[in-house]
Enzyme design. Structure first.
Site, PDB file in Angstrom:
ATOM      1  N   SER A 124       0.835  -1.200   0.000  1.00  0.00           N
ATOM      2  CA  SER A 124       0.000   0.000   0.000  1.00  0.00           C
ATOM      3  C   SER A 124       0.870   1.250   0.000  1.00  0.00           C
ATOM      4  O   SER A 124       1.972   1.256   0.574  1.00  0.00           O
ATOM      5  CB  SER A 124      -0.851  -0.030   1.271  1.00  0.00           C
ATOM      6  OG  SER A 124      -1.430   1.223   1.510  1.00  0.00           O
ATOM      7  N   TYR A 148      -1.568  -1.082  10.845  1.00  0.00           N
ATOM      8  CA  TYR A 148      -1.876  -1.668   9.527  1.00  0.00           C
ATOM      9  C   TYR A 148      -0.708  -1.427   8.567  1.00  0.00           C
ATOM     10  O   TYR A 148      -0.193  -2.352   7.931  1.00  0.00           O
ATOM     11  CB  TYR A 148      -3.171  -1.062   8.954  1.00  0.00           C
ATOM     12  CG  TYR A 148      -3.308  -1.309   7.472  1.00  0.00           C
ATOM     13  CD1 TYR A 148      -3.554  -2.587   6.985  1.00  0.00           C
ATOM     14  CD2 TYR A 148      -3.135  -0.271   6.541  1.00  0.00           C
ATOM     15  CE1 TYR A 148      -3.634  -2.823   5.618  1.00  0.00           C
ATOM     16  CE2 TYR A 148      -3.220  -0.495   5.185  1.00  0.00           C
ATOM     17  CZ  TYR A 148      -3.469  -1.771   4.724  1.00  0.00           C
ATOM     18  OH  TYR A 148      -3.543  -2.004   3.372  1.00  0.00           O
ATOM     19  N   LYS A 152       2.243  -3.988   6.544  1.00  0.00           N
ATOM     20  CA  LYS A 152       2.596  -4.006   5.112  1.00  0.00           C
ATOM     21  C   LYS A 152       4.114  -3.852   4.945  1.00  0.00           C
ATOM     22  O   LYS A 152       4.742  -4.565   4.156  1.00  0.00           O
ATOM     23  CB  LYS A 152       1.869  -2.874   4.368  1.00  0.00           C
ATOM     24  CG  LYS A 152       0.376  -3.080   4.256  1.00  0.00           C
ATOM     25  CD  LYS A 152       0.047  -4.224   3.307  1.00  0.00           C
ATOM     26  CE  LYS A 152      -1.394  -4.656   3.398  1.00  0.00           C
ATOM     27  NZ  LYS A 152      -1.693  -5.929   2.765  1.00  0.00           N
TER      28      LYS A 152
HETATM   29  P1  NAD Z   1     -10.932  -6.891   1.429  1.00  0.00           P
HETATM   30  O1  NAD Z   1     -11.092  -6.865   2.905  1.00  0.00           O
HETATM   31  O2  NAD Z   1     -12.123  -6.598   0.597  1.00  0.00           O
HETATM   32  O3  NAD Z   1     -10.322  -8.293   0.964  1.00  0.00           O
HETATM   33  C1  NAD Z   1      -9.465  -9.053   1.777  1.00  0.00           C
HETATM   34  C2  NAD Z   1      -9.990 -10.485   1.800  1.00  0.00           C
HETATM   35  O4  NAD Z   1      -9.123 -11.291   2.589  1.00  0.00           O
HETATM   36  C3  NAD Z   1     -11.384 -10.602   2.411  1.00  0.00           C
HETATM   37  O5  NAD Z   1     -12.231 -11.314   1.536  1.00  0.00           O
HETATM   38  C4  NAD Z   1     -11.165 -11.375   3.713  1.00  0.00           C
HETATM   39  O6  NAD Z   1     -12.273 -12.206   4.029  1.00  0.00           O
HETATM   40  C5  NAD Z   1      -9.901 -12.172   3.399  1.00  0.00           C
HETATM   41  N1  NAD Z   1      -9.067 -12.551   4.551  1.00  0.00           N
HETATM   42  C6  NAD Z   1      -8.577 -11.750   5.529  1.00  0.00           C
HETATM   43  N2  NAD Z   1      -7.804 -12.472   6.366  1.00  0.00           N
HETATM   44  C7  NAD Z   1      -7.790 -13.753   5.903  1.00  0.00           C
HETATM   45  C8  NAD Z   1      -7.165 -14.958   6.323  1.00  0.00           C
HETATM   46  N3  NAD Z   1      -6.403 -15.008   7.416  1.00  0.00           N
HETATM   47  N4  NAD Z   1      -7.373 -16.093   5.603  1.00  0.00           N
HETATM   48  C9  NAD Z   1      -8.153 -16.064   4.500  1.00  0.00           C
HETATM   49  N5  NAD Z   1      -8.764 -14.948   4.043  1.00  0.00           N
HETATM   50  C10 NAD Z   1      -8.578 -13.803   4.741  1.00  0.00           C
HETATM   51  O7  NAD Z   1      -9.736  -5.880   1.074  1.00  0.00           O
HETATM   52  P2  NAD Z   1      -9.285  -5.294  -0.332  1.00  0.00           P
HETATM   53  O8  NAD Z   1      -9.660  -3.850  -0.367  1.00  0.00           O
HETATM   54  O9  NAD Z   1      -9.706  -6.184  -1.438  1.00  0.00           O
HETATM   55  O10 NAD Z   1      -7.710  -5.350  -0.140  1.00  0.00           O
HETATM   56  C11 NAD Z   1      -6.946  -6.456  -0.572  1.00  0.00           C
HETATM   57  C12 NAD Z   1      -5.506  -6.273  -0.156  1.00  0.00           C
HETATM   58  O11 NAD Z   1      -5.015  -5.038  -0.690  1.00  0.00           O
HETATM   59  C13 NAD Z   1      -5.313  -6.177   1.369  1.00  0.00           C
HETATM   60  O12 NAD Z   1      -4.123  -6.846   1.705  1.00  0.00           O
HETATM   61  C14 NAD Z   1      -5.183  -4.682   1.615  1.00  0.00           C
HETATM   62  O13 NAD Z   1      -4.411  -4.413   2.757  1.00  0.00           O
HETATM   63  C15 NAD Z   1      -4.478  -4.229   0.350  1.00  0.00           C
HETATM   64  N6  NAD Z   1      -4.747  -2.816   0.036  1.00  0.00           N
HETATM   65  C16 NAD Z   1      -6.015  -2.359  -0.056  1.00  0.00           C
HETATM   66  C17 NAD Z   1      -6.257  -1.009  -0.332  1.00  0.00           C
HETATM   67  C18 NAD Z   1      -7.661  -0.462  -0.377  1.00  0.00           C
HETATM   68  O14 NAD Z   1      -7.828   0.767  -0.258  1.00  0.00           O
HETATM   69  N7  NAD Z   1      -8.681  -1.255  -0.597  1.00  0.00           N
HETATM   70  C19 NAD Z   1      -5.180  -0.139  -0.552  1.00  0.00           C
HETATM   71  C20 NAD Z   1      -3.880  -0.661  -0.464  1.00  0.00           C
HETATM   72  C21 NAD Z   1      -3.669  -2.001  -0.177  1.00  0.00           C
HETATM   73  C1  WQD Z   2      -9.146  10.158   1.091  1.00  0.00           C
HETATM   74  C2  WQD Z   2      -9.314  11.653   1.306  1.00  0.00           C
HETATM   75  C3  WQD Z   2      -9.500  12.283   3.627  1.00  0.00           C
HETATM   76  C4  WQD Z   2     -13.337  10.281   4.347  1.00  0.00           C
HETATM   77  C5  WQD Z   2      -6.639   5.005   3.143  1.00  0.00           C
HETATM   78  C6  WQD Z   2      -5.597   4.245   3.917  1.00  0.00           C
HETATM   79  C7  WQD Z   2      -4.535   3.725   3.000  1.00  0.00           C
HETATM   80  C8  WQD Z   2      -5.136   2.916   1.842  1.00  0.00           C
HETATM   81  C9  WQD Z   2      -6.247   3.657   1.169  1.00  0.00           C
HETATM   82  C10 WQD Z   2      -5.027   0.584   2.421  1.00  0.00           C
HETATM   83  C11 WQD Z   2      -8.493  12.196   2.475  1.00  0.00           C
HETATM   84  C12 WQD Z   2     -10.788  12.593   2.877  1.00  0.00           C
HETATM   85  C13 WQD Z   2     -12.190  10.774   3.759  1.00  0.00           C
HETATM   86  C14 WQD Z   2     -14.346  11.218   4.770  1.00  0.00           C
HETATM   87  C15 WQD Z   2     -12.972  13.013   3.931  1.00  0.00           C
HETATM   88  N1  WQD Z   2      -5.693   1.674   2.280  1.00  0.00           N
HETATM   89  N2  WQD Z   2     -12.020  12.107   3.540  1.00  0.00           N
HETATM   90  N3  WQD Z   2     -14.117  12.539   4.522  1.00  0.00           N
HETATM   91  O1  WQD Z   2      -6.710   8.104   3.927  1.00  0.00           O
HETATM   92  O2  WQD Z   2      -5.889   8.368   1.542  1.00  0.00           O
HETATM   93  O3  WQD Z   2      -6.023   6.127   2.520  1.00  0.00           O
HETATM   94  O4  WQD Z   2      -7.188   4.142   2.148  1.00  0.00           O
HETATM   95  O5  WQD Z   2      -3.870   0.375   2.277  1.00  0.00           O
HETATM   96  O6  WQD Z   2      -3.698   2.943   3.784  1.00  0.00           O
HETATM   97  O7  WQD Z   2      -5.030   5.113   4.890  1.00  0.00           O
HETATM   98  O8  WQD Z   2      -8.113   7.308   1.961  1.00  0.00           O
HETATM   99  O9  WQD Z   2     -10.496   7.387   1.371  1.00  0.00           O
HETATM  100  O10 WQD Z   2      -9.845   7.520   3.805  1.00  0.00           O
HETATM  101  O11 WQD Z   2      -9.373   9.464   2.340  1.00  0.00           O
HETATM  102  O12 WQD Z   2     -12.855  14.232   3.751  1.00  0.00           O
HETATM  103  O13 WQD Z   2     -15.391  10.841   5.344  1.00  0.00           O
HETATM  104  O14 WQD Z   2     -10.687  11.913   1.653  1.00  0.00           O
HETATM  105  O15 WQD Z   2      -9.217  13.266   4.560  1.00  0.00           O
HETATM  106  O16 WQD Z   2      -8.068  13.496   2.124  1.00  0.00           O
HETATM  107  P1  WQD Z   2      -6.634   7.588   2.556  1.00  0.00           P
HETATM  108  P2  WQD Z   2      -9.536   7.843   2.399  1.00  0.00           P
END
Ligand code: NAD
Ligand code: WQD
Length: 332
Positions: A124, A148, A152
């Site tokens: 991430s 979190y 990562k």
């Molecule tokens: P999500 O929660 O929708 O998907 C994760 C899946 O993993 C879920 O279906 C959950 O049931 C499963 N899971 C969790 N722990 C498990 C375990 N121990 N065994 C088996 N299954 C398990 O999340 P997402 O948004 O699809 O994110 C996927 C990956 O990408 C995550 O690792 C997340 O940290 C990373 N990521 C997400 C974002 C985002 O904003 N969505 C941003 C950056 C990185």
């Molecule tokens: C985006 C912008 C807020 C909600 C997060 C995680 C990051 C990654 C992606 C997993 C910011 C603003 C938000 C609201 C707002 N996930 N905001 N009102 O914080 O960039 O990233 O998700 O890896 O690790 O930290 O995303 O969507 O929360 O915020 O004004 O109710 O929207 O301040 O500027 P962020 P976000």
């Protein structure tokens, strides 16, 4: 080629399964459904018209994972499984360290045993902390501000150490920026339970009148209109990036890290206004205090992914806003 997708029922995993199947891969999903539903598998089948194998298992369960590897003869893994809520990780750090680290170490041990040494890992942009220069390149300094993010970064370090110990591994670490949007069918997407933490799911719930108004966290940042700027990327583009990463790890040994974003930054107000215009709905909002831990701006340099993976994002912010709303409207 057979790919194991951990967390394949989740938001990004489900879209990646669709792309894998559309590109001719055999797909095996392992997910414990801690943050997803089993009916996603049927939806993936409906979208693609292809078969997909599903195991409802926790990947921390080494014996079960070992059985799956023995039975399925996996060639490569895309590892999405993990917990991802920043705020929850601050309140329950041990739960995050246990699940995200234990699942990854268990998975890597089982892969090693079965001589399956190709992995694509979901990291991430959170590992960059507060970036010193923009756009953010992969060699920027790394710093985390919550458990979190630390999981990562620790997993990235584990993968680096693993490669140093055994150069047979092929590892792609993908640092996602802010994924939004959904598959155009409206069958799969993101609709978190309860009150969302992230911007787009919150906007959607205000647009559908489930929530009254959006709180915009601060309008006094040094940005175009004072609100926070992020690099939003359509989840389908992100999913396609995983196909390119799988092609890369199948071809070349080594370990490499890639930003997956669009390279464009949009402010909160720009997102709200685009959402309103595209979907012809109102999104009432009020300006409130800054949110703890937020940064002003964050957007990627995606040159490395373009050059080495031959990938770049194609879908724009209009398509992201349209598809996010379409999914939730269809599934209300
Ligand atoms: P999500 O929660 O929708 O998907 C994760 C899946 O993993 C879920 O279906 C959950 O049931 C499963 N899971 C969790 N722990 C498990 C375990 N121990 N065994 C088996 N299954 C398990 O999340 P997402 O948004 O699809 O994110 C996927 C990956 O990408 C995550 O690792 C997340 O940290 C990373 N990521 C997400 C974002 C985002 O904003 N969505 C941003 C950056 C990185
Ligand atoms: C985006 C912008 C807020 C909600 C997060 C995680 C990051 C990654 C992606 C997993 C910011 C603003 C938000 C609201 C707002 N996930 N905001 N009102 O914080 O960039 O990233 O998700 O890896 O690790 O930290 O995303 O969507 O929360 O915020 O004004 O109710 O929207 O301040 O500027 P962020 P976000």
């Amino acid at each position: 080629m057979k790919v194991l997708v951990t967390g394949g029922c989740g938001y990004i995993g489900s879209h990646t399964c669709v792309e894998l199947l559309d590109n001719g891969y055999d797909v095996v999903v392992v997910d414990n459904l801690s943050n997803s539903k089993e009916n996603v598998i049927e939806k993936i089948k409906k979208i693609t018209g292809k078969k997909i194998k599903f195991y409802k298992e926790d990947i921390c369960n080494k014996n079960k994972l070992d059985e799956i590897f023995s039975k399925e003869k996996i060639d490569a893994v895309i590892h999405f499984a993990g917990f991802k809520a920043v705020g929850e990780s601050v309140k329950k750090p041990l739960m995050y360290y246990r699940n995200n680290l234990d699942s990854t170490i268990t998975l890597l041990e089982v892969m090693n045993k079965h001589n399956c040494k190709k992995i694509v890992f979901s990291s991430s942009a959170t590992v960059y902390g507060s970036p010193k220069k923009l756009p953010i390149t992969e060699d920027s300094s790394l710093h985390t501000t919550n458990p979190y993010g630390t999981t990562k970064l620790m997993i990235e370090m584990i993968l680096n150490d693993l490669y140093i110990s055994d150069n047979d591994w092929s590892i792609a670490i993908l640092r996602y920026f802010n994924p939004i949007g959904a598959h155009k069918s409206g069958l799969i997407g993101e609709d978190p339970n309860g009150i969302p933490n992230n911007l787009m799911p919150y906007i959607v719930k205000v647009a559908t009148k489930e929530l009254k108004e959006l709180s915009v966290f601060g309008n006094d940042y040094d940005t175009i209109d004072g609100t926070g700027v992020r690099d939003y990327i359509h989840v389908v583009d992100l999913a396609k990036g995983h196909i390119k990463a799988i092609e890369k790890v199948s071809k070349d040994k080594g370990i490499d890290t890639y930003n997956l974003g669009t390279g464009n930054g949009y402010s909160v107000l720009q997102i709200i206004n685009t959402f309103k215009e595209v979907n012809k709905v109102d999104v009432p909002y009020k300006i409130v205090e800054r949110r703890d831990g937020d940064i002003a701006s964050c957007y990627a340099s995606c040159e490395k992914a373009k050059k080495l993976l031959n990938w770049e994002a194609k879908l724009d912010i209009y398509e992201m806003c349209r598809d996010s709303y379409n999914y939730v409207k269809k599934n209300k």
